[in-house]
Design a protein around this motif. Structure first.
Motif, PDB file in Angstrom:
ATOM      1  N   GLU A 335       0.820  -1.218   0.000  1.00 36.94           N
ATOM      2  CA  GLU A 335       0.000   0.000   0.000  1.00 36.94           C
ATOM      3  C   GLU A 335       0.855   1.270   0.000  1.00 36.94           C
ATOM      4  O   GLU A 335       0.489   2.269  -0.633  1.00 36.94           O
ATOM      5  N   THR A 336       1.974   1.234   0.683  1.00 38.48           N
ATOM      6  CA  THR A 336       2.756   2.460   0.903  1.00 38.48           C
ATOM      7  C   THR A 336       3.981   2.591   0.008  1.00 38.48           C
ATOM      8  O   THR A 336       4.625   3.639   0.002  1.00 38.48           O
ATOM      9  N   TRP A 337       4.318   1.525  -0.748  1.00 38.41           N
ATOM     10  CA  TRP A 337       5.554   1.604  -1.569  1.00 38.41           C
ATOM     11  C   TRP A 337       5.344   2.596  -2.713  1.00 38.41           C
ATOM     12  O   TRP A 337       4.368   2.501  -3.449  1.00 38.41           O
ATOM     13  N   PRO A 338       6.245   3.598  -2.857  1.00 35.66           N
ATOM     14  CA  PRO A 338       5.969   4.690  -3.799  1.00 35.66           C
ATOM     15  C   PRO A 338       6.110   4.283  -5.271  1.00 35.66           C
ATOM     16  O   PRO A 338       5.450   4.870  -6.133  1.00 35.66           O
ATOM     17  N   GLU A 339       6.979   3.346  -5.586  1.00 35.05           N
ATOM     18  CA  GLU A 339       7.248   3.006  -6.983  1.00 35.05           C
ATOM     19  C   GLU A 339       6.422   1.782  -7.387  1.00 35.05           C
ATOM     20  O   GLU A 339       6.660   0.668  -6.899  1.00 35.05           O
ATOM     21  N   HIS A 340       5.468   2.006  -8.288  1.00 24.69           N
ATOM     22  CA  HIS A 340       4.602   0.898  -8.735  1.00 24.69           C
ATOM     23  C   HIS A 340       5.211   0.235  -9.975  1.00 24.69           C
ATOM     24  O   HIS A 340       4.719   0.372 -11.090  1.00 24.69           O
ATOM     25  N   SER A 341       6.281  -0.495  -9.767  1.00 24.66           N
ATOM     26  CA  SER A 341       7.007  -1.168 -10.851  1.00 24.66           C
ATOM     27  C   SER A 341       6.369  -2.520 -11.135  1.00 24.66           C
ATOM     28  O   SER A 341       5.394  -2.935 -10.486  1.00 24.66           O
ATOM     29  N   GLU A 342       6.928  -3.223 -12.115  1.00 24.31           N
ATOM     30  CA  GLU A 342       6.459  -4.576 -12.432  1.00 24.31           C
ATOM     31  C   GLU A 342       6.622  -5.499 -11.229  1.00 24.31           C
ATOM     32  O   GLU A 342       5.769  -6.349 -10.970  1.00 24.31           O
ATOM     33  N   GLU A 343       7.706  -5.329 -10.520  1.00 23.79           N
ATOM     34  CA  GLU A 343       7.954  -6.117  -9.318  1.00 23.79           C
ATOM     35  C   GLU A 343       6.854  -5.862  -8.278  1.00 23.79           C
ATOM     36  O   GLU A 343       6.368  -6.790  -7.617  1.00 23.79           O
ATOM     37  N   TRP A 344       6.440  -4.601  -8.138  1.00 23.03           N
ATOM     38  CA  TRP A 344       5.380  -4.240  -7.188  1.00 23.03           C
ATOM     39  C   TRP A 344       4.058  -4.851  -7.617  1.00 23.03           C
ATOM     40  O   TRP A 344       3.296  -5.375  -6.795  1.00 23.03           O
ATOM     41  N   GLU A 345       3.749  -4.808  -8.928  1.00 19.55           N
ATOM     42  CA  GLU A 345       2.496  -5.370  -9.423  1.00 19.55           C
ATOM     43  C   GLU A 345       2.423  -6.873  -9.164  1.00 19.55           C
ATOM     44  O   GLU A 345       1.360  -7.412  -8.824  1.00 19.55           O
ATOM     45  N   GLN A 346       3.558  -7.565  -9.352  1.00 20.90           N
ATOM     46  CA  GLN A 346       3.570  -9.004  -9.099  1.00 20.90           C
ATOM     47  C   GLN A 346       3.297  -9.298  -7.627  1.00 20.90           C
ATOM     48  O   GLN A 346       2.590 -10.251  -7.289  1.00 20.90           O
ATOM     49  N   ALA A 347       3.867  -8.466  -6.741  1.00 19.39           N
ATOM     50  CA  ALA A 347       3.616  -8.654  -5.310  1.00 19.39           C
ATOM     51  C   ALA A 347       2.146  -8.396  -4.978  1.00 19.39           C
ATOM     52  O   ALA A 347       1.532  -9.113  -4.168  1.00 19.39           O
ATOM     53  N   LEU A 348       1.529  -7.364  -5.608  1.00 18.21           N
ATOM     54  CA  LEU A 348       0.121  -7.049  -5.383  1.00 18.21           C
ATOM     55  C   LEU A 348      -0.787  -8.208  -5.790  1.00 18.21           C
ATOM     56  O   LEU A 348      -1.660  -8.650  -5.031  1.00 18.21           O
ATOM     57  N   ILE A 349      -0.558  -8.736  -7.006  1.00  9.10           N
ATOM     58  CA  ILE A 349      -1.380  -9.851  -7.488  1.00  9.10           C
ATOM     59  C   ILE A 349      -1.162 -11.090  -6.626  1.00  9.10           C
ATOM     60  O   ILE A 349      -2.106 -11.827  -6.302  1.00  9.10           O
ATOM     61  N   GLY A 350       0.089 -11.331  -6.240  1.00  5.37           N
ATOM     62  CA  GLY A 350       0.380 -12.481  -5.403  1.00  5.37           C
ATOM     63  C   GLY A 350      -0.351 -12.428  -4.073  1.00  5.37           C
ATOM     64  O   GLY A 350      -0.874 -13.448  -3.589  1.00  5.37           O
ATOM     65  N   ARG A 351      -0.455 -11.223  -3.459  1.00  4.56           N
ATOM     66  CA  ARG A 351      -1.152 -11.108  -2.184  1.00  4.56           C
ATOM     67  C   ARG A 351      -2.662 -11.214  -2.358  1.00  4.56           C
ATOM     68  O   ARG A 351      -3.367 -11.730  -1.487  1.00  4.56           O
ATOM     69  N   LEU A 352      -3.171 -10.725  -3.495  1.00  2.37           N
ATOM     70  CA  LEU A 352      -4.612 -10.804  -3.722  1.00  2.37           C
ATOM     71  C   LEU A 352      -5.110 -12.248  -3.682  1.00  2.37           C
ATOM     72  O   LEU A 352      -6.194 -12.532  -3.163  1.00  2.37           O
ATOM     73  N   TYR A 353      -4.328 -13.150  -4.241  1.00  5.71           N
ATOM     74  CA  TYR A 353      -4.787 -14.533  -4.389  1.00  5.71           C
ATOM     75  C   TYR A 353      -4.114 -15.483  -3.391  1.00  5.71           C
ATOM     76  O   TYR A 353      -4.308 -16.702  -3.476  1.00  5.71           O
ATOM     77  N   ALA A 354      -3.321 -14.933  -2.449  1.00  5.85           N
ATOM     78  CA  ALA A 354      -2.683 -15.793  -1.456  1.00  5.85           C
ATOM     79  C   ALA A 354      -3.710 -16.266  -0.433  1.00  5.85           C
ATOM     80  O   ALA A 354      -4.549 -15.479   0.031  1.00  5.85           O
ATOM     81  N   PRO A 355      -3.731 -17.543  -0.066  1.00  4.23           N
ATOM     82  CA  PRO A 355      -4.711 -18.049   0.921  1.00  4.23           C
ATOM     83  C   PRO A 355      -4.614 -17.342   2.270  1.00  4.23           C
ATOM     84  O   PRO A 355      -5.609 -17.265   2.993  1.00  4.23           O
ATOM     85  N   SER A 356      -3.438 -16.830   2.610  1.00 12.14           N
ATOM     86  CA  SER A 356      -3.262 -16.206   3.921  1.00 12.14           C
ATOM     87  C   SER A 356      -3.809 -14.785   3.992  1.00 12.14           C
ATOM     88  O   SER A 356      -3.889 -14.195   5.074  1.00 12.14           O
ATOM     89  N   THR A 357      -4.191 -14.195   2.849  1.00 10.66           N
ATOM     90  CA  THR A 357      -4.708 -12.834   2.839  1.00 10.66           C
ATOM     91  C   THR A 357      -6.140 -12.832   3.398  1.00 10.66           C
ATOM     92  O   THR A 357      -6.994 -13.624   2.961  1.00 10.66           O
ATOM     93  N   THR A 358      -6.424 -11.933   4.339  1.00  4.63           N
ATOM     94  CA  THR A 358      -7.757 -11.853   4.942  1.00  4.63           C
ATOM     95  C   THR A 358      -8.704 -11.122   3.994  1.00  4.63           C
ATOM     96  O   THR A 358      -8.260 -10.376   3.107  1.00  4.63           O
ATOM     97  N   PRO A 359     -10.046 -11.281   4.160  1.00  9.43           N
ATOM     98  CA  PRO A 359     -10.995 -10.555   3.323  1.00  9.43           C
ATOM     99  C   PRO A 359     -10.803  -9.035   3.396  1.00  9.43           C
ATOM    100  O   PRO A 359     -10.891  -8.356   2.370  1.00  9.43           O
TER     101      PRO A 359
END
Length: 373
Positions: A335-359
């Motif tokens: 949420e707070t990382w200023p640079e929205h690079s490809e690496e950041w996008e991959q981390a975002l998508i990975g957390r969206l679909y990770a089983p450990s992520t809460t609703p």
């Protein structure tokens, strides 16, 4: 250490010559009584100069007398010089106890077996201006004076004939900070490091398994023949390699005169390479391969892949939070990382679909996804 130049008060040198060999030796005790200069070589050619110091005049005189006697026993006769004596390569002395610092001393003491000399009052022959010789030169020539524990050549070795250490007795260690240039080069039962290249016209040869040779540069020549010897070039090989322990069929390629006969009555040479025959080919400059042979260069080993780039600061932070199993910390980082690079996008998508992520965390991450430009 540099020794004093000759002075008018110095006694006359003792000069001996062998007409049969065409060589001479000259011994000079300086007026101080503790410094000995030895000059030796072919009559009329630039000679080898060794300069050494002793704690007492008695020791210097004893060394002078020993050398004088030994050369007389070899057939050298005291006389006036038959030709002017011209200095060639000069060896000063450098002590292993570092009483006089030198930048190459640590590199010498790092050679296999040399560490036992560290801190001892043992002298090394130090050629500050390189080593040059007009014909064959074996390092045993320096051992003939019995004064040095090893050799350091600061600069290149340039020998018009064969440069070698093939006598199994001296020196234990040799360091050459430059490159070797010679007709051929042979190495045996000692430990040597060449910080540059070895470039010869004909043969590079190594034998016997108690010695080692490390060449930081590359090998150049007609053939590299090694018989049970630890001898390699870190910079590569620009010549065919005959490594006898590799069980390669070199008998069809090397000259038949290089092989020993199994017995006196044999009609054909056997499979063992003759060390004496290789020495002869080196001295005579003969091609070690059969007429018409086309030796194959060994394929160079492929370059190792480049190391992966270091992880980015973002990836390092992610790794630390993953290892700590801090799911909320990961969400806040995204949420707070200023640079929205490809690496950041991959981390975002990975957390969206990770089983450990809460609703609740998934709602926050989806909101970030909608805000993307």
């Amino acid at each position: 250490m540099p020794l004093p130049e000759t002075a008018p008060t110095d006694p006359a040198p003792c000069h001996l010559e062998s007409a049969e060999r065409g060589e001479f030796i000259e011994l000079l005790l300086h007026a101080s009584g503790t410094h000995l200069r030895v000059r030796s070589g072919s009559i009329g050619k630039p000679c080898l100069v060794l300069q050494t110091s002793f704690k007492t005049p008695e020791r210097a005189l004893a060394s002078h007398q020993r050398l004088y006697k030994e050369w007389q026993e070899q057939g050298f006769v005291p006389c006036s010089p038959s030709a002017p004596v011209v200095d060639g390569s000069v060896a000063e002395e450098l002590f292993c106890d570092a009483r006089t610092p030198h930048p190459l001393l640590d590199a010498f003491l790092a050679i296999n077996g040399a560490d036992e000399l560290r801190g001892q009052p043992r002298r090394l022959a130090l050629f500050r201006q390189g080593l040059r010789w007009h014909t064959d030169f074996d390092l045993e020539r320096i051992a003939d004076f019995g004064l040095h524990a090893g050799v350091i050549v600061e600069g290149d070795v340039e020998v018009a004939g064969v440069f070698s250490q093939l006598t199994y007795s001296y020196p234990g260690q040799t360091l050459i900070s430059g490159s070797i240039h010679a007709a051929s080069f042979g190495h045996g039962d000692s430990h040597m490091r060449v910080m540059g290249d070895v470039k010869v016209d004909n043969i590079i040869y190594g034998e016997y398994n108690d010695g080692s040779l490390v060449i930081n540069g590359a090998m150049y020549g007609r053939a590299f023949i090694t018989l049970d010897h630890d001898m390699y070039a870190e910079g590569g090989y620009h010549l065919p390699i005959c490594e006898w322990n590799m069980q390669e069929n070199w008998s069809d390629c090397l000259h038949p005169e290089l092989f020993e006969y199994d017995d006196e009555d044999a009609d054909e040479p056997g499979s063992m390479v003759s060390a004496e025959a290789i020495r002869r080919f080196m001295r005579e400059g003969r091609d070690p391969f059969r007429p018409g042979a086309r030796p194959v260069m060994r394929e160079a080993e492929p370059e190792p892949p480049p190391p992966p780039p270091p992880p980015s600061p973002f990836a390092q932070r992610v790794r630390g939070l993953v290892d700590a199993e801090d799911v909320e910390g990961l969400t806040r980082l995204i949420e707070t990382w200023p640079e929205h690079s490809e690496e950041w996008e991959q981390a975002l998508i990975g957390r969206l679909y990770a089983p450990s992520t809460t609703p609740e965390q998934r709602v926050r991450l989806k909101a970030l996804q909608k805000k993307k430009p």
